[in-house]
Write a protein that holds these residues in place. Structure first.
Motif, PDB file in Angstrom:
ATOM      1  N   GLU A 280     -39.557 -31.492   8.615  1.00  0.00           N
ATOM      2  CA  GLU A 280     -39.887 -31.026   7.269  1.00  0.00           C
ATOM      3  C   GLU A 280     -41.159 -30.180   7.278  1.00  0.00           C
ATOM      4  OE1 GLU A 280     -40.353 -32.870   2.737  1.00  0.00           O
ATOM      5  OE2 GLU A 280     -40.496 -34.192   4.505  1.00  0.00           O
ATOM      6  N   ALA A 281     -42.126 -30.522   8.151  1.00  0.00           N
ATOM      7  CA  ALA A 281     -43.386 -29.785   8.177  1.00  0.00           C
ATOM      8  C   ALA A 281     -43.152 -28.323   8.536  1.00  0.00           C
ATOM      9  CB  ALA A 281     -44.343 -30.437   9.171  1.00  0.00           C
ATOM     10  N   ALA A 282     -42.288 -28.074   9.518  1.00  0.00           N
ATOM     11  CA  ALA A 282     -42.000 -26.694   9.907  1.00  0.00           C
ATOM     12  C   ALA A 282     -41.307 -25.956   8.775  1.00  0.00           C
ATOM     13  CB  ALA A 282     -41.132 -26.694  11.158  1.00  0.00           C
ATOM     14  N   ALA A 283     -40.421 -26.640   8.031  1.00  0.00           N
ATOM     15  CA  ALA A 283     -39.739 -26.001   6.907  1.00  0.00           C
ATOM     16  C   ALA A 283     -40.738 -25.623   5.817  1.00  0.00           C
ATOM     17  CB  ALA A 283     -38.675 -26.942   6.355  1.00  0.00           C
ATOM     18  N   LYS A 284     -41.723 -26.489   5.560  1.00  0.00           N
ATOM     19  CA  LYS A 284     -42.739 -26.184   4.536  1.00  0.00           C
ATOM     20  C   LYS A 284     -43.606 -25.007   4.973  1.00  0.00           C
ATOM     21  CE  LYS A 284     -43.083 -30.773   2.437  1.00  0.00           C
ATOM     22  NZ  LYS A 284     -43.963 -31.950   2.182  1.00  0.00           N
ATOM     23  N   ALA A 285     -43.900 -24.921   6.270  1.00  0.00           N
ATOM     24  CA  ALA A 285     -44.685 -23.794   6.765  1.00  0.00           C
ATOM     25  C   ALA A 285     -43.920 -22.485   6.551  1.00  0.00           C
ATOM     26  CB  ALA A 285     -45.006 -23.999   8.237  1.00  0.00           C
ATOM     27  N   ALA A 286     -42.607 -22.520   6.727  1.00  0.00           N
ATOM     28  CA  ALA A 286     -41.790 -21.328   6.490  1.00  0.00           C
ATOM     29  C   ALA A 286     -41.840 -20.928   5.021  1.00  0.00           C
ATOM     30  CB  ALA A 286     -40.357 -21.594   6.920  1.00  0.00           C
ATOM     31  N   LEU A 287     -41.825 -21.900   4.122  1.00  0.00           N
ATOM     32  CA  LEU A 287     -41.915 -21.598   2.679  1.00  0.00           C
ATOM     33  C   LEU A 287     -43.224 -20.891   2.361  1.00  0.00           C
ATOM     34  CD1 LEU A 287     -40.472 -24.766   0.871  1.00  0.00           C
ATOM     35  CD2 LEU A 287     -39.547 -22.450   0.871  1.00  0.00           C
ATOM     36  N   THR A 288     -44.303 -21.334   2.999  1.00  0.00           N
ATOM     37  CA  THR A 288     -45.605 -20.695   2.769  1.00  0.00           C
ATOM     38  C   THR A 288     -45.570 -19.241   3.221  1.00  0.00           C
ATOM     39  OG1 THR A 288     -46.731 -22.809   3.093  1.00  0.00           O
ATOM     40  CG2 THR A 288     -48.051 -20.812   3.322  1.00  0.00           C
ATOM     41  N   ALA A 289     -44.949 -18.991   4.366  1.00  0.00           N
ATOM     42  CA  ALA A 289     -44.851 -17.618   4.874  1.00  0.00           C
ATOM     43  C   ALA A 289     -43.990 -16.759   3.952  1.00  0.00           C
ATOM     44  CB  ALA A 289     -44.276 -17.642   6.284  1.00  0.00           C
ATOM     45  N   LEU A 290     -42.925 -17.337   3.424  1.00  0.00           N
ATOM     46  CA  LEU A 290     -42.078 -16.577   2.486  1.00  0.00           C
ATOM     47  C   LEU A 290     -42.830 -16.245   1.215  1.00  0.00           C
ATOM     48  CD1 LEU A 290     -38.684 -18.522   2.874  1.00  0.00           C
ATOM     49  CD2 LEU A 290     -39.148 -16.181   3.628  1.00  0.00           C
ATOM     50  N   ALA A 291     -43.670 -17.182   0.766  1.00  0.00           N
ATOM     51  CA  ALA A 291     -44.461 -16.943  -0.447  1.00  0.00           C
ATOM     52  C   ALA A 291     -45.454 -15.795  -0.248  1.00  0.00           C
ATOM     53  CB  ALA A 291     -45.193 -18.217  -0.841  1.00  0.00           C
ATOM     54  N   GLY A 293     -44.641 -13.133   1.210  1.00  0.00           N
ATOM     55  CA  GLY A 293     -43.888 -11.879   1.184  1.00  0.00           C
ATOM     56  C   GLY A 293     -43.140 -11.562   2.457  1.00  0.00           C
ATOM     57  N   ARG A 294     -43.068 -12.508   3.399  1.00  0.00           N
ATOM     58  CA  ARG A 294     -42.354 -12.244   4.636  1.00  0.00           C
ATOM     59  C   ARG A 294     -40.846 -12.093   4.385  1.00  0.00           C
ATOM     60  NH1 ARG A 294     -44.691 -13.823   9.426  1.00  0.00           N
ATOM     61  NH2 ARG A 294     -42.825 -12.852  10.318  1.00  0.00           N
ATOM     62  N   ASP A 295     -40.182 -11.265   5.199  1.00  0.00           N
ATOM     63  CA  ASP A 295     -38.738 -11.084   5.094  1.00  0.00           C
ATOM     64  C   ASP A 295     -38.023 -12.328   5.634  1.00  0.00           C
ATOM     65  OD1 ASP A 295     -36.272  -9.261   4.827  1.00  0.00           O
ATOM     66  OD2 ASP A 295     -36.149  -9.973   6.915  1.00  0.00           O
ATOM     67  N   PHE A 296     -37.007 -12.809   4.903  1.00  0.00           N
ATOM     68  CA  PHE A 296     -36.332 -14.065   5.235  1.00  0.00           C
ATOM     69  C   PHE A 296     -35.660 -13.986   6.608  1.00  0.00           C
ATOM     70  CE2 PHE A 296     -33.338 -17.512   5.099  1.00  0.00           C
ATOM     71  CZ  PHE A 296     -33.892 -18.457   4.240  1.00  0.00           C
ATOM     72  N   VAL A 297     -34.874 -12.931   6.835  1.00  0.00           N
ATOM     73  CA  VAL A 297     -34.126 -12.820   8.089  1.00  0.00           C
ATOM     74  C   VAL A 297     -35.073 -12.668   9.277  1.00  0.00           C
ATOM     75  CG1 VAL A 297     -32.458 -11.434   9.375  1.00  0.00           C
ATOM     76  CG2 VAL A 297     -32.108 -11.868   6.930  1.00  0.00           C
ATOM     77  N   ALA A 298     -36.094 -11.831   9.118  1.00  0.00           N
ATOM     78  CA  ALA A 298     -37.050 -11.625  10.206  1.00  0.00           C
ATOM     79  C   ALA A 298     -37.812 -12.899  10.520  1.00  0.00           C
ATOM     80  CB  ALA A 298     -38.017 -10.503   9.832  1.00  0.00           C
ATOM     81  N   LEU A 299     -38.180 -13.654   9.451  1.00  0.00           N
ATOM     82  CA  LEU A 299     -38.916 -14.899   9.655  1.00  0.00           C
ATOM     83  C   LEU A 299     -38.048 -15.938  10.380  1.00  0.00           C
ATOM     84  CD1 LEU A 299     -41.636 -16.290   9.104  1.00  0.00           C
ATOM     85  CD2 LEU A 299     -40.650 -17.161   6.966  1.00  0.00           C
ATOM     86  N   ALA A 300     -36.742 -15.992  10.022  1.00  0.00           N
ATOM     87  CA  ALA A 300     -35.839 -16.933  10.693  1.00  0.00           C
ATOM     88  C   ALA A 300     -35.722 -16.617  12.177  1.00  0.00           C
ATOM     89  CB  ALA A 300     -34.466 -16.893  10.030  1.00  0.00           C
ATOM     90  N   GLU A 301     -35.680 -15.329  12.499  1.00  0.00           N
ATOM     91  CA  GLU A 301     -35.582 -14.941  13.903  1.00  0.00           C
ATOM     92  C   GLU A 301     -36.864 -15.285  14.655  1.00  0.00           C
ATOM     93  OE1 GLU A 301     -34.203 -11.078  16.562  1.00  0.00           O
ATOM     94  OE2 GLU A 301     -34.495 -10.880  14.400  1.00  0.00           O
ATOM     95  N   GLU A 302     -37.998 -15.121  13.976  1.00  0.00           N
ATOM     96  CA  GLU A 302     -39.296 -15.388  14.624  1.00  0.00           C
ATOM     97  C   GLU A 302     -39.539 -16.876  14.821  1.00  0.00           C
ATOM     98  OE1 GLU A 302     -43.977 -15.218  13.319  1.00  0.00           O
ATOM     99  OE2 GLU A 302     -42.648 -13.640  12.573  1.00  0.00           O
ATOM    100  N   LEU A 303     -39.244 -17.695  13.800  1.00  0.00           N
ATOM    101  CA  LEU A 303     -39.617 -19.108  13.840  1.00  0.00           C
ATOM    102  C   LEU A 303     -38.597 -19.974  14.590  1.00  0.00           C
ATOM    103  CD1 LEU A 303     -40.986 -19.637  10.198  1.00  0.00           C
ATOM    104  CD2 LEU A 303     -42.274 -19.184  12.299  1.00  0.00           C
ATOM    105  N   VAL A 304     -37.312 -19.720  14.382  1.00  0.00           N
ATOM    106  CA  VAL A 304     -36.294 -20.597  14.981  1.00  0.00           C
ATOM    107  C   VAL A 304     -35.249 -19.817  15.773  1.00  0.00           C
ATOM    108  CG1 VAL A 304     -36.495 -22.580  13.451  1.00  0.00           C
ATOM    109  CG2 VAL A 304     -35.152 -20.624  12.714  1.00  0.00           C
TER     110      VAL A 304
END
Length: 631
Positions: A280-291, A293-304
């Motif tokens: 859950e902690a990693a998922a919350k960190a992703a939410l912060t990055a999305l907030a 303004g990060r691109d969803f698809v690019a962030l998914a490729e970078e993080l996981v």
């Protein structure tokens, strides 16, 4: 019998008895397999031991029921006789009785303890707690018309037979030398270098005189014999015929559309993107990055390391997600992202990119297709009515032509058709619908008698009458003279080509190289075959099974030829590849088991044959056939 005895090596007797007995109760109902059956005198005597007609009847019925279950349809005694099932069963009973007689002479005895253990361990006699239940046991025995003692006695006999088979072939010693030699023989592969001598259908060949042609015509009647032809009249009713009489009103169309509105409706959907995290902690960190303004698809490729195909889910309805995820996601609007949601593979962060409300295709878009469906459904009823009317007309004494005219359908007359649907000119008869079954039924019909109403292979109905038949006959020479000339020339070309192949093989075996032969005659190649077996497996189309066999009889460097799809293959054995028992241990061990099983099977067959020599077997087939076929 051989297959039955091979199964006997694996101790099938008592296992099969219990399985069949328990299964029969569940499948066939009370008292079917072991009912009393017809009374009768002894129909078989084996070594002085008599086998009654009741026992034979029960055994045959048992096997018929089991085969009927496997095929999904009942098998009558007459069909069983045609299939050879009755003969097989009688032979099996005789063989089993031979073992019983031999066991009595040898003094083989089975105590009660192994019988008790075998019965109590059977799942079919256990209750819901997995324990042996005497009540269940007694119910099954009684329901199948047997006493407990009768069942135990029959099981005891099966144990005795099993003991004899085990003592004969249960623990045969294995010969490593024999196994290795057989394994090498079976697994050996060979490689050949080959060229193909292609047939030339345009090669010049002199035309012989009439005397030679007439002799060829007479000596090869199969090539020039006309098949049997039948003159037929038939009526073929299809839904296409009936559909022309069907009308679908706008009111009917509207009503059916409303009744099937779910069929044309699309539910509420969301177009989704997802990221999946281990915690859950990693998922919350992703939410912060999305907030941020990060691109969803690019962030998914970078993080996981998700690729876009995994990230973009496309359109999803409520039922396309687990309940807890669906409830959370379908509360979101377009552009909104969920809080971390625990799902089947971890913690999910899901974004809704588009909301698509529920909708339905209008009648204007689906009306034509729906109207065709309704017409087809109505046509089935019309077709049934037409078929009944046709039957009524025929039943009233009308001819097929008259009955067809009375109901306004077309009848077809075919002056001559063979059993392959061809006219005398060799062309298909176009007035006979392909795949209808008209031809097959016409050649099964009695001449001069209209058939019953038959279902056609294309879902319709048909009635056929065969008016006459022209028997198969050798065509007169003058009518097929050109065909005889063509066939004679083709055979001469084949003879010449085979002679050329023989000459090439002779030259190869005398020392000429295959490359030199190929160059001399302008042939492609040579090329290497794949490694093939004695049966020609893996050799490819150009190495026939017969040629492979010849090459396995040859030495390296020797040549042989064989037929090929395009002519003749001329091959030289290039390489012999022996099996490697050291590296292919698994295959060798499996082969050793097969050899041991086959040896055991052969021993059992020889033993059974020896018992037939030792004891007299008398079977009253007339009595058995009368008993079985009259009940």
């Amino acid at each position: 019998m051989l297959e039955t005895l091979r199964q006997g090596v694996q101790s099938w007797y008592f296992k099969a008895l219990l399985v069949l007995l328990i299964g029969s109760f569940a499948i066939w109902g009370v008292g079917d397999i072991f009912r009393d059956g017809p009374a009768g005198s002894n129909a078989m005597t084996v070594g002085g031991k008599e086998v009654g007609g009741v026992q034979i009847y029960r055994t045959v019925r048992q096997r018929l029921n089991l085969m009927s279950r496997q095929l999904g349809s009942d098998i009558s005694m007459e069909q069983a006789q045609q299939l050879g099932l009755i003969d097989q069963t009688i032979e099996a009973i005789a063989t089993e009785t031979l073992y019983d007689v031999e066991a009595d002479e040898l003094g083989v005895v089975i105590g009660n303890d192994p019988l008790r253990q075998q019965i109590t361990e059977q799942p079919g006699f256990r209750n819901a707690q997995g324990q042996f239940d005497r009540n269940i046991f007694e119910q099954i025995i009684a329901a199948n018309g047997m006493t407990e003692q009768g069942f135990v006695n029959q099981l005891r006999n099966e144990f005795v037979r099993d003991q004899i088979i085990r003592s004969l072939a249960g623990t045969l010693p294995q010969s490593s030398q024999l196994t290795d030699r057989l394994f090498n023989w079976q697994q050996e592969r060979r490689v050949a270098e080959y060229i193909v001598l292609k047939s030339d259908p345009t090669a010049e060949t002199a035309t012989p005189d009439d005397a030679a042609l007439r002799a060829f015509h007479t000596e090869n009647p199969d090539r020039f014999t006309a098949p049997a032809y039948r003159k037929i009249v038939f009526v073929h009713l299809t839904t296409a015929d009936a559909q022309s009489e069907v009308e679908v009103s706008d009111e009917e169309l509207q009503q059916v559309y409303e009744n099937r509105i779910d069929q044309f409706s699309l539910p509420d959907r969301r177009t989704l993107q997802q990221m999946i995290f281990a915690d859950e902690a990693a998922a919350k960190a992703a939410l912060t990055a999305l907030a941020e303004g990060r691109d969803f698809v690019a962030l998914a490729e970078e993080l996981v390391q998700q690729d876009p195909n995994t990230t973009n889910l496309g359109d999803v309805s409520v039922g396309g997600l687990p309940d807890n995820m669906s409830e959370a996601v379908f509360r979101l609007g377009a552009g909104e992202t969920s809080a971390p949601i625990e799902g089947p593979f971890g913690w999910y962060v899901i974004r809704v990119t588009e909301v698509k409300p529920a909708s339905a295709q209008p009648l204007s878009e689906v009306g034509d297709e729906l109207r065709q469906e309704l017409a087809a459904e109505k046509a089935v009823d019309v077709l049934f009515s037409l078929s009944n009317a046709l039957e009524d007309g025929l039943g009233g004494g009308a001819t097929l032509e008259e009955a067809a005219s009375q109901i306004g359908v077309r009848f077809v007359i075919v002056d001559a058709v063979d059993r392959f649907g061809r006219a005398p000119d060799g062309e298909p008869v176009l007035t006979i619908p392909t795949g209808s079954g008209v031809v097959e039924n016409a050649f099964a019909a009695t001449i001069g008698i209209e058939s019953q109403l038959l279902e056609s292979a294309d879902g319709g109905y048909m009635v056929i009458r065969v008016d006459s038949e022209t028997p198969s006959a050798l065509r007169p020479f003058d009518s097929v003279r050109n065909d005889v000339i063509a066939a004679w020339k083709a055979e001469q070309r084949l003879i010449a080509e085979e002679k050329r192949a023989e000459d090439m093989v002779a030259r190869l075996n005398a020392g000429t190289t295959i490359t030199a032969i190929a160059n001399e005659f302008g042939l492609d190649g040579p090329q290497d075959s794949a490694a093939f077996t004695r049966q020609g497996v893996d050799a490819g189309a150009q190495i026939s099974r017969a040629l492979a066999s010849d090459l396995f009889a040859a030495k390296t460097g020797q040549a042989a030829y064989g037929t090929a799809p395009e002519g003749f293959t001329i091959a030289v054995l290039k390489d012999v590849r022996h099996a490697d028992t050291a590296t292919d241990k698994a295959a060798r061990e499996a082969f050793a088991e097969t050899v041991a099983t086959n040896i055991a099977s052969d021993l059992i067959v020889q033993y059974a044959n020896a018992l037939r020599q030792k004891y007299t077997v008398e079977i009253d087939r007339i009595s058995i056939d009368n008993m079985l076929l009259q009940n």
